[in-house]
Design a protein around this motif. Structure first.
Motif, PDB file in Angstrom:
ATOM      1  N   VAL A 119       0.856  -1.194   0.000  1.00  0.00           N
ATOM      2  CA  VAL A 119       0.000   0.000   0.000  1.00  0.00           C
ATOM      3  C   VAL A 119       0.887   1.237   0.000  1.00  0.00           C
ATOM      4  O   VAL A 119       1.918   1.278   0.676  1.00  0.00           O
ATOM      5  CB  VAL A 119      -0.910   0.019   1.247  1.00  0.00           C
ATOM      6  CG1 VAL A 119      -1.849   1.217   1.200  1.00  0.00           C
ATOM      7  CG2 VAL A 119      -1.708  -1.263   1.344  1.00  0.00           C
ATOM      8  N   THR A 120       0.491   2.243  -0.766  1.00  0.00           N
ATOM      9  CA  THR A 120       1.226   3.502  -0.787  1.00  0.00           C
ATOM     10  C   THR A 120       0.247   4.661  -0.728  1.00  0.00           C
ATOM     11  O   THR A 120      -0.920   4.522  -1.134  1.00  0.00           O
ATOM     12  CB  THR A 120       2.109   3.616  -2.044  1.00  0.00           C
ATOM     13  OG1 THR A 120       2.928   4.778  -1.941  1.00  0.00           O
ATOM     14  CG2 THR A 120       1.267   3.721  -3.305  1.00  0.00           C
ATOM     15  N   THR A 141       1.010  -3.509   3.963  1.00  0.00           N
ATOM     16  CA  THR A 141       0.421  -4.386   2.955  1.00  0.00           C
ATOM     17  C   THR A 141      -1.023  -4.686   3.331  1.00  0.00           C
ATOM     18  O   THR A 141      -1.394  -4.650   4.508  1.00  0.00           O
ATOM     19  CB  THR A 141       1.189  -5.718   2.822  1.00  0.00           C
ATOM     20  OG1 THR A 141       1.134  -6.433   4.068  1.00  0.00           O
ATOM     21  CG2 THR A 141       2.637  -5.486   2.417  1.00  0.00           C
ATOM     22  N   ILE A 142      -1.821  -4.987   2.326  1.00  0.00           N
ATOM     23  CA  ILE A 142      -3.208  -5.394   2.510  1.00  0.00           C
ATOM     24  C   ILE A 142      -3.352  -6.807   1.952  1.00  0.00           C
ATOM     25  O   ILE A 142      -2.881  -7.095   0.838  1.00  0.00           O
ATOM     26  CB  ILE A 142      -4.176  -4.451   1.779  1.00  0.00           C
ATOM     27  CG1 ILE A 142      -4.069  -3.035   2.350  1.00  0.00           C
ATOM     28  CG2 ILE A 142      -5.619  -4.955   1.900  1.00  0.00           C
ATOM     29  CD1 ILE A 142      -4.523  -2.909   3.777  1.00  0.00           C
ATOM     30  N   ARG A 143      -3.972  -7.681   2.711  1.00  0.00           N
ATOM     31  CA  ARG A 143      -4.216  -9.037   2.230  1.00  0.00           C
ATOM     32  C   ARG A 143      -5.506  -9.030   1.413  1.00  0.00           C
ATOM     33  O   ARG A 143      -6.561  -8.625   1.911  1.00  0.00           O
ATOM     34  CB  ARG A 143      -4.321 -10.030   3.380  1.00  0.00           C
ATOM     35  CG  ARG A 143      -4.441 -11.477   2.903  1.00  0.00           C
ATOM     36  CD  ARG A 143      -4.066 -12.453   4.003  1.00  0.00           C
ATOM     37  NE  ARG A 143      -4.123 -13.832   3.552  1.00  0.00           N
ATOM     38  CZ  ARG A 143      -3.172 -14.430   2.856  1.00  0.00           C
ATOM     39  NH1 ARG A 143      -2.077 -13.747   2.525  1.00  0.00           N
ATOM     40  NH2 ARG A 143      -3.291 -15.687   2.491  1.00  0.00           N
ATOM     41  N   VAL A 144      -5.402  -9.466   0.157  1.00  0.00           N
ATOM     42  CA  VAL A 144      -6.538  -9.420  -0.754  1.00  0.00           C
ATOM     43  C   VAL A 144      -6.888 -10.819  -1.256  1.00  0.00           C
ATOM     44  O   VAL A 144      -6.071 -11.746  -1.192  1.00  0.00           O
ATOM     45  CB  VAL A 144      -6.252  -8.495  -1.961  1.00  0.00           C
ATOM     46  CG1 VAL A 144      -5.932  -7.078  -1.499  1.00  0.00           C
ATOM     47  CG2 VAL A 144      -5.123  -9.045  -2.824  1.00  0.00           C
ATOM     48  N   GLU A 153      -0.803  -4.859  -8.518  1.00  0.00           N
ATOM     49  CA  GLU A 153       0.600  -4.751  -8.139  1.00  0.00           C
ATOM     50  C   GLU A 153       0.766  -3.865  -6.912  1.00  0.00           C
ATOM     51  O   GLU A 153       1.665  -4.082  -6.092  1.00  0.00           O
ATOM     52  CB  GLU A 153       1.418  -4.172  -9.291  1.00  0.00           C
ATOM     53  CG  GLU A 153       1.520  -5.079 -10.506  1.00  0.00           C
ATOM     54  CD  GLU A 153       2.478  -4.526 -11.545  1.00  0.00           C
ATOM     55  OE1 GLU A 153       3.041  -3.432 -11.323  1.00  0.00           O
ATOM     56  OE2 GLU A 153       2.678  -5.184 -12.572  1.00  0.00           O
ATOM     57  N   LEU A 154      -0.120  -2.862  -6.792  1.00  0.00           N
ATOM     58  CA  LEU A 154       0.010  -1.868  -5.736  1.00  0.00           C
ATOM     59  C   LEU A 154      -1.366  -1.266  -5.457  1.00  0.00           C
ATOM     60  O   LEU A 154      -2.177  -1.112  -6.374  1.00  0.00           O
ATOM     61  CB  LEU A 154       0.983  -0.767  -6.173  1.00  0.00           C
ATOM     62  CG  LEU A 154       1.410   0.287  -5.163  1.00  0.00           C
ATOM     63  CD1 LEU A 154       2.257  -0.334  -4.060  1.00  0.00           C
ATOM     64  CD2 LEU A 154       2.182   1.397  -5.857  1.00  0.00           C
ATOM     65  N   ILE A 155      -1.636  -0.962  -4.203  1.00  0.00           N
ATOM     66  CA  ILE A 155      -2.870  -0.280  -3.825  1.00  0.00           C
ATOM     67  C   ILE A 155      -2.518   1.142  -3.425  1.00  0.00           C
ATOM     68  O   ILE A 155      -1.730   1.358  -2.498  1.00  0.00           O
ATOM     69  CB  ILE A 155      -3.586  -1.000  -2.662  1.00  0.00           C
ATOM     70  CG1 ILE A 155      -4.028  -2.399  -3.097  1.00  0.00           C
ATOM     71  CG2 ILE A 155      -4.790  -0.195  -2.190  1.00  0.00           C
ATOM     72  CD1 ILE A 155      -4.627  -3.227  -1.984  1.00  0.00           C
ATOM     73  N   THR A 156      -3.076   2.121  -4.142  1.00  0.00           N
ATOM     74  CA  THR A 156      -2.782   3.536  -3.901  1.00  0.00           C
ATOM     75  C   THR A 156      -3.937   4.175  -3.134  1.00  0.00           C
ATOM     76  O   THR A 156      -5.103   4.003  -3.501  1.00  0.00           O
ATOM     77  CB  THR A 156      -2.560   4.273  -5.234  1.00  0.00           C
ATOM     78  OG1 THR A 156      -1.490   3.631  -5.946  1.00  0.00           O
ATOM     79  CG2 THR A 156      -2.183   5.719  -4.993  1.00  0.00           C
ATOM     80  N   GLU A 172     -12.587   1.632   4.038  1.00  0.00           N
ATOM     81  CA  GLU A 172     -12.718   2.824   3.200  1.00  0.00           C
ATOM     82  C   GLU A 172     -11.843   2.779   1.951  1.00  0.00           C
ATOM     83  O   GLU A 172     -11.851   3.724   1.160  1.00  0.00           O
ATOM     84  CB  GLU A 172     -12.353   4.063   4.033  1.00  0.00           C
ATOM     85  CG  GLU A 172     -13.254   4.268   5.239  1.00  0.00           C
ATOM     86  CD  GLU A 172     -12.726   5.290   6.220  1.00  0.00           C
ATOM     87  OE1 GLU A 172     -13.535   6.056   6.766  1.00  0.00           O
ATOM     88  OE2 GLU A 172     -11.497   5.310   6.441  1.00  0.00           O
ATOM     89  N   LEU A 173     -11.097   1.711   1.763  1.00  0.00           N
ATOM     90  CA  LEU A 173     -10.219   1.610   0.600  1.00  0.00           C
ATOM     91  C   LEU A 173     -11.021   1.418  -0.678  1.00  0.00           C
ATOM     92  O   LEU A 173     -12.024   0.691  -0.698  1.00  0.00           O
ATOM     93  CB  LEU A 173      -9.244   0.438   0.769  1.00  0.00           C
ATOM     94  CG  LEU A 173      -8.236   0.533   1.914  1.00  0.00           C
ATOM     95  CD1 LEU A 173      -7.393  -0.732   1.977  1.00  0.00           C
ATOM     96  CD2 LEU A 173      -7.341   1.759   1.760  1.00  0.00           C
ATOM     97  N   THR A 174     -10.554   2.065  -1.727  1.00  0.00           N
ATOM     98  CA  THR A 174     -11.140   1.865  -3.049  1.00  0.00           C
ATOM     99  C   THR A 174     -10.290   0.832  -3.780  1.00  0.00           C
ATOM    100  O   THR A 174      -9.178   1.130  -4.225  1.00  0.00           O
ATOM    101  CB  THR A 174     -11.185   3.188  -3.838  1.00  0.00           C
ATOM    102  OG1 THR A 174     -11.942   4.152  -3.096  1.00  0.00           O
ATOM    103  CG2 THR A 174     -11.833   2.972  -5.195  1.00  0.00           C
ATOM    104  N   LEU A 175     -10.796  -0.388  -3.884  1.00  0.00           N
ATOM    105  CA  LEU A 175     -10.044  -1.494  -4.485  1.00  0.00           C
ATOM    106  C   LEU A 175     -10.487  -1.731  -5.914  1.00  0.00           C
ATOM    107  O   LEU A 175     -11.627  -1.414  -6.284  1.00  0.00           O
ATOM    108  CB  LEU A 175     -10.239  -2.762  -3.649  1.00  0.00           C
ATOM    109  CG  LEU A 175      -9.799  -2.673  -2.180  1.00  0.00           C
ATOM    110  CD1 LEU A 175     -10.149  -3.963  -1.442  1.00  0.00           C
ATOM    111  CD2 LEU A 175      -8.319  -2.395  -2.080  1.00  0.00           C
ATOM    112  N   PRO A 176      -9.599  -2.291  -6.744  1.00  0.00           N
ATOM    113  CA  PRO A 176      -9.975  -2.599  -8.124  1.00  0.00           C
ATOM    114  C   PRO A 176     -11.152  -3.580  -8.178  1.00  0.00           C
ATOM    115  O   PRO A 176     -11.422  -4.306  -7.210  1.00  0.00           O
ATOM    116  CB  PRO A 176      -8.698  -3.222  -8.706  1.00  0.00           C
ATOM    117  CG  PRO A 176      -7.597  -2.756  -7.817  1.00  0.00           C
ATOM    118  CD  PRO A 176      -8.190  -2.624  -6.461  1.00  0.00           C
ATOM    119  N   GLU A 177     -11.802  -3.600  -9.282  1.00  0.00           N
ATOM    120  CA  GLU A 177     -12.947  -4.498  -9.464  1.00  0.00           C
ATOM    121  C   GLU A 177     -12.504  -5.957  -9.320  1.00  0.00           C
ATOM    122  O   GLU A 177     -11.477  -6.356  -9.857  1.00  0.00           O
ATOM    123  CB  GLU A 177     -13.567  -4.278 -10.846  1.00  0.00           C
ATOM    124  CG  GLU A 177     -14.830  -5.098 -11.080  1.00  0.00           C
ATOM    125  CD  GLU A 177     -15.443  -4.821 -12.441  1.00  0.00           C
ATOM    126  OE1 GLU A 177     -16.435  -5.475 -12.778  1.00  0.00           O
ATOM    127  OE2 GLU A 177     -14.905  -3.951 -13.159  1.00  0.00           O
TER     128      GLU A 177
END
Length: 246
Positions: A119-120, A141-144, A153-156, A172-177
């Motif tokens: 995470v960055t 890091t976030i476990r997904v 590759e990375l969660i911004t 509250e994180l906005t994660l990819p689909e």
């Protein structure tokens, strides 16, 4: 999303210490490819990889999770099999800068992966810019859980809106689909704290106690007796009697 990179590996017959040392001297890295057989039992396959090709793959990746399209060949170079795999463990020599072993895990395209994604943060928090606060990274890091094709590759995370005392939580994180977080939703990922006040200790002056001067007692001299009332000794009683009189 994590990109898939090609990687050619060869099966190896020797698994002892002498065999491993020999292939390292030849410029190869020993490893194990883990997968599932037709009866779903876990199998392990000893492999070896050209060290230069492996370093090229690792240096070209910006993520800790490296998806590789593994082409397996026999010692003669003939193709044996091909699998999608995740490079999970890379062991380095403790003193010298080279790889001594790797682990690859076969995966299916329709198999849900569980992986740690770094995470960055982006942006300057309001609490830092205007209030002098401090931005702290609570989770690196976030476990997904997701399919291989959706593995990021990375969660911004945008933290520019954070005031002092505020946080961005996992929920509250906005994660990819197609990607979900496995961490507890209430965990903070980034937080802004108030600046720490520097406490300056003022040295205190040492209080000097007044010296008490006591009357020096002459050695062998008896102390004057107090009168019956406990007051000061009577001057006449304290006077010495003439020598020879009782």
């Amino acid at each position: 999303m994590a990109k898939t990179v090609p990687l050619q590996v060869s099966t190896r017959a020797g698994t002892g210490r002498a065999a491993v040392k020999a292939l390292r001297r030849a410029g190869n890295v020993p490893g194990v490819l883990y997968g599932k057989s037709k009866d779903k039992a876990v199998r392990s396959r000893p492999i070896e990889i050209d060290a230069k090709k492996l370093n090229t793959v690792l240096h070209s990746s910006t993520s800790e999770n490296v998806l590789v399209d593994v082409e397996i060949t026999d010692p003669s170079g003939a193709k044996v099999d091909q699998h999608l795999a995740l490079l999970l463990d890379v062991q380095h020599h403790p003193l010298e800068d080279y790889i001594i072993h790797i682990d690859l895990h076969e995966i299916d395209q329709d198999e849900i992966l569980h992986a740690e994604v770094p995470v960055t943060s982006v942006g300057e928090p309001v609490g830092v810019k205007n209030g002098g606060g401090l931005l702290e990274t609570m989770l690196r890091t976030i476990r997904v859980a997701c399919l291989p094709k959706n593995l990021p590759e990375l969660i911004t995370v945008d933290v520019s809106h954070l005031e002092i005392g505020h946080s961005v939580h996992v929920r509250e994180l906005t994660l990819p689909e197609g990607v979900t977080a496995s961490n507890p939703p209430e965990l903070p990922v980034f937080s802004v704290f108030a600046p720490k006040e520097e406490v300056v200790e003022t040295p205190t002056a040492e209080v000097q106690q007044p010296e008490v001067i006591k009357e020096k007692k002459v050695e062998g001299e008896a102390a004057p007796a107090a009168d019956a009332k406990g007051g000061k000794p009577d001057a006449k009683a304290a006077a010495a009697k003439p020598e020879g009189k009782k």
